[in-house]
Write an enzyme that holds these catalytic residues in place. Structure first.
Site, short mmCIF file in Angstrom:
data_model
loop_
_atom_site.label_atom_id
_atom_site.label_comp_id
_atom_site.label_asym_id
_atom_site.label_seq_id
_atom_site.Cartn_x
_atom_site.Cartn_y
_atom_site.Cartn_z
CB CYS A 108 6.72 3.64 -3.08
SG CYS A 108 5.82 5.19 -3.11
CB CYS B 142 8.48 7.03 -3.39
SG CYS B 142 7.13 6.55 -2.33
CG ASP B 143 11.52 4.87 -5.02
OD1 ASP B 143 11.90 5.92 -4.46
OD2 ASP B 143 11.36 3.81 -4.41
#
Ligand code: NAP
Length: 304
Positions: free
Chosen positions: A131, A134-135
């Site tokens: 992701c 997200c990261d």
């Protein structure tokens, strides 16, 4: 016991549905096959959920589970094997039990397709991510690779190019599956390099990702690239085959449902990543959980 809402899947969508269902005075049960929280538990740090500056995926999930349980939601760890309609009641079948419910919310999520190469599993959360949204911010100023040639990979590469020093876009063919316009835009970016007709042989690093070994599919040559992050975007796998008796799926296996979360099955709703949709994020999963639960409540009021 007949539950008002049986929720299949204990990720963000399912647990949010339980919160909304319970708050509307309905008895809900969450049936989860593996572990509560779903995909987000793999994210070490969530920084894109409105109102929460930073939280680990695991903590976010535990708070949400606590909230649902405190409101009275029941939970069971059990693998659902099917649903059958019986006199207007939906009977959810699991490996060991049956749960009678007036309505059902499918919130089964997706699993990310894996490359199944050496180092992938061991270094997940230590430089291997599924992701970018997200990261990605954790790789500011670093070199990373995105693996895949679909829209997700192209979008991830574009997103990461805003943070990272260098983004290698590694695809197994010469042509991208994703949109040409997006690929053209990426081509113009100075810090994005396409590595085409290449497959990942292994991800290297002791405790953190240190590089990838690639193989050129045309001449069989191997090359190693030093980098800090590997973003794998090679497609998603829905897990809805056991529901084909009660709802329609699209060609890719997602439950056919619009933003209203209504499926083709009477009294059956779909929320989160398991349904047909364009944006699959924590926020949209939570939003779907609310929409599906309120739709189930409306359905119940028409049955009284
Ligand atoms: P996808 O379109 O299925 O693409 C997966 C990519 O991964 C393909 O390029 C595929 O290669 C590659 N791949 C699959 N298995 C592989 C393996 N074992 N090793 C190496 N490469 C592998 O998946 P997606 O990009 O996640 O998109 C899913 C759906 O969501 C698509 O319909 C997409 O259009 C849609 N989407 C839409 C948007 C939007 O904004 N509209 C954004 C993201 C996603 P091949 O091409 O060689 O098969």
């Amino acid at each position: 016991m007949i539950y008002d809402i049986g929720i299949i899947g204990g990720g963000t969508a399912g647990m949010t549905a339980a919160v909304y269902g319970q708050r509307a005075g309905k008895q809900t049960i969450i049936l989860e096959a593996m572990n509560y929280g779903g995909q987000i538990t793999a994210s070490s740090c969530v920084e894109n959920y409105p109102g929460i500056e930073s939280i680990s995926g695991a903590e976010f999930s535990m708070k949400l589970l606590d909230q649902a349980v405190r409101l009275g939601a029941e939970t069971e760890l059990d693998q659902v094997t099917g649903i059958r309609g019986e006199n207007g009641i939906q009977v959810i079948q699991t490996t060991g039990e049956e749960y009678a419910c007036r309505t059902v919310i499918l919130a089964t999520g997706v699993t990310h397709r894996h490359l199944d190469v050496e180092g992938e599993e061991r270094l997940t959360g230590a430089g291997v991510s599924y992701c970018a949204t997200c990261d990605g911010a954790f790789f500011r100023g670093k070199d990373v690779a995105v693996i895949g040639g679909g829209n997700t990979a192209l979008q991830d590469a574009e997103f990461l190019s805003n943070y990272c020093r260098k983004v290698y876009l590694v695809h197994r063919r010469d042509e991208f599956r994703g949109e040409t316009g997006l690929a053209e835009r990426l081509k113009k970016k100075e810090n994005v390099e396409f590595v085409l007709s290449a497959v990942v042989k292994k991800i290297v690093g002791e405790n953190m990702v240190e590089g990838v070994v690639l193989e050129n599919r045309k001449n069989g040559e191997e090359m190693e690239i030093a980098l800090s992050g590997v973003f794998i975007a090679v497609g998603q796998i829905p897990q809805n085959q056991v529901f084909t008796d009660v709802v329609q799926l699209d060609e890719a296996g997602f439950v056919k449902a619009d933003e209203d979360c209504l499926t083709t099955g009477d009294g059956i709703f779909a929320a989160g990543d398991c349904r047909t949709k364009k944006v699959r994020q924590l926020t949209t999963a939570a939003a779907d959980g609310a929409v599906a639960a309120l739709a189930a409540c409306r359905y119940l009021s028409t049955q009284e």
